[in-house]
Write an enzyme that holds these catalytic residues in place. Structure first.
Site, mmCIF file in Angstrom:
data_model
loop_
_atom_site.group_PDB
_atom_site.id
_atom_site.type_symbol
_atom_site.label_atom_id
_atom_site.label_comp_id
_atom_site.label_asym_id
_atom_site.label_seq_id
_atom_site.Cartn_x
_atom_site.Cartn_y
_atom_site.Cartn_z
ATOM 1 N N LYS A 13 2.030 -79.639 -31.637
ATOM 2 C CA LYS A 13 1.464 -78.475 -32.335
ATOM 3 C C LYS A 13 0.490 -77.708 -31.447
ATOM 4 O O LYS A 13 0.584 -76.496 -31.309
ATOM 5 C CB LYS A 13 0.702 -78.920 -33.600
ATOM 6 C CG LYS A 13 1.519 -79.679 -34.610
ATOM 7 C CD LYS A 13 0.686 -80.087 -35.823
ATOM 8 C CE LYS A 13 -0.455 -81.060 -35.520
ATOM 9 N NZ LYS A 13 -0.024 -82.396 -35.063
ATOM 10 N N ARG A 88 -3.124 -80.587 -44.404
ATOM 11 C CA ARG A 88 -2.607 -81.928 -44.180
ATOM 12 C C ARG A 88 -2.423 -82.697 -45.478
ATOM 13 O O ARG A 88 -2.033 -83.871 -45.436
ATOM 14 C CB ARG A 88 -3.570 -82.704 -43.294
ATOM 15 C CG ARG A 88 -3.159 -82.767 -41.822
ATOM 16 C CD ARG A 88 -4.288 -83.456 -41.103
ATOM 17 N NE ARG A 88 -3.974 -84.185 -39.918
ATOM 18 C CZ ARG A 88 -4.140 -83.696 -38.684
ATOM 19 N NH1 ARG A 88 -4.478 -82.452 -38.486
ATOM 20 N NH2 ARG A 88 -3.937 -84.468 -37.645
ATOM 21 N N ARG A 127 -1.786 -88.503 -23.426
ATOM 22 C CA ARG A 127 -2.379 -87.161 -23.555
ATOM 23 C C ARG A 127 -3.748 -87.056 -22.894
ATOM 24 O O ARG A 127 -4.582 -87.938 -23.026
ATOM 25 C CB ARG A 127 -2.500 -86.827 -25.050
ATOM 26 C CG ARG A 127 -3.365 -85.607 -25.336
ATOM 27 C CD ARG A 127 -3.092 -85.028 -26.690
ATOM 28 N NE ARG A 127 -3.456 -85.897 -27.800
ATOM 29 C CZ ARG A 127 -3.227 -85.570 -29.076
ATOM 30 N NH1 ARG A 127 -2.603 -84.446 -29.382
ATOM 31 N NH2 ARG A 127 -3.574 -86.386 -30.035
ATOM 32 N N ARG A 161 -9.083 -88.286 -25.636
ATOM 33 C CA ARG A 161 -9.692 -88.472 -26.949
ATOM 34 C C ARG A 161 -9.866 -89.951 -27.258
ATOM 35 O O ARG A 161 -8.969 -90.747 -27.012
ATOM 36 C CB ARG A 161 -8.815 -87.817 -28.020
ATOM 37 C CG ARG A 161 -9.046 -86.331 -28.132
ATOM 38 C CD ARG A 161 -7.994 -85.653 -28.952
ATOM 39 N NE ARG A 161 -7.743 -86.300 -30.247
ATOM 40 C CZ ARG A 161 -6.870 -85.841 -31.122
ATOM 41 N NH1 ARG A 161 -6.171 -84.755 -30.864
ATOM 42 N NH2 ARG A 161 -6.687 -86.473 -32.263
ATOM 43 N N ARG A 172 -2.835 -93.043 -38.020
ATOM 44 C CA ARG A 172 -2.626 -91.603 -38.154
ATOM 45 C C ARG A 172 -1.194 -91.301 -38.577
ATOM 46 O O ARG A 172 -0.943 -90.375 -39.351
ATOM 47 C CB ARG A 172 -2.990 -90.901 -36.840
ATOM 48 C CG ARG A 172 -4.509 -90.770 -36.677
ATOM 49 C CD ARG A 172 -4.959 -90.709 -35.244
ATOM 50 N NE ARG A 172 -4.530 -89.522 -34.549
ATOM 51 C CZ ARG A 172 -4.527 -89.399 -33.212
ATOM 52 N NH1 ARG A 172 -4.893 -90.405 -32.437
ATOM 53 N NH2 ARG A 172 -4.136 -88.286 -32.658
#
Ligand code: ADP
Ligand code: ADP
Ligand code: ZN
Length: 218
Positions: A13, A88, A127, A161, A172
């Protein structure tokens, strides 16, 4: 043009929203980034949100809805926005409808970037982002062209992160399937939903997305 980019954590996203915002002059509204800023600055919101984020759980709807309401009323959003990471929950989707109604705006499309779970753990654990400009990278799939130097701004510091570890990713993903996926039929029933195959390489996803955005803009 007002858009929602919907999809699982690590689905792409943010990557696609940054490209589309530049291409179409839209503002990317990433609720995860906003919350991480609030945590860093130690605001009331940040203090309340932190424990949920660390556990890989969703932050309560009322906190998020207030944060978004303020954001989309800001003048820079008048030309259009991309919501990245919001809504969400069905509750958030309904609150968004009310906010848009109140200000006489509408959504052009809700884009679901679809990626199966087994791919997502690899995406998320690899990431990292440029600490200066926020450009996103990946250890395997999107390395900076020159090792250790950001393609966009030339920065040399990068960050990862805290919640991008395998354990939090599982929570998640559970939150996504249980609380977020139910908004997909909600938008399908209003005819706004468009699906792109998020397993393709980044440039191909951008190409598929561009076709959809050309159709729904205007
Ligand atoms: P999200 O915002 O949905 O959580 P990101 O855009 O941050 O996802 O992407 C997660 C990670 O996967 C990043 O490291 C990004 O560089 C990488 N990535 C994004 N899209 C793709 C893709 N189509 N193929 C491979 N890797 C991707
Ligand atoms: P990802 O890029 O992996 O999809 P985000 O950066 O969007 O993750 O979100 C990070 C965390 O922030 C989430 O795990 C959740 O705790 C919180 N968060 C972000 N957006 C929302 C939202 N709309 N509702 C509730 N919690 C949210
Ligand atoms: Zn940079």
């Amino acid at each position: 043009m007002n858009l929602i980019f919907l999809g699982p954590p690590g689905g792409g996203k943010g990557t696609q929203a940054r490209i589309a915002q530049d291409q179409y002059g839209l503002v990317q509204i990433a609720t995860g980034d906003m919350l991480r800023d609030a945590v860093k600055q130690g605001t009331e919101l940040g203090k309340k949100a932190k424990e949920y984020m660390d556990a890989g759980q969703l932050v309560p709807d009322d906190l998020i809805v207030n944060m978004i309401r303020e954001r989309i009323e800001a003048p820079d959003c008048a030309n259009g926005f991309i919501l990245d990471g919001f809504p969400r929950t069905v509750e958030q989707a309904k609150a968004l409808d009310r906010m848009l109604d109140d200000t006489g705006r509408k959504l052009n499309a809700v884009i679901e970037i679809r990626v199966p779970d087994d791919e997502l753990v690899r995406r998320i654990t690899g990431r990292f982002t440029c600490a200066n400009c926020g450009e996103g990278y990946h250890d395997e799939f999107k390395k900076p062209q020159k090792d250790g130097v950001c393609d966009k701004c030339g920065g040399t510091e990068f960050s990862r992160r805290e919640d991008d570890n395998e354990e939090t990713v599982r929570s998640r993903l559970t939150a996504y399937h249980e609380q977020t996926a139910p908004i997909i039929p909600y938008y399908e029933s209003t005819g706004l939903l468009r699906v792109v195959d998020g397993t393709k390489p980044i440039e191909e996803v951008t190409g598929d997305l561009t076709k959809i955005l050309e159709e729904v803009s205007g």
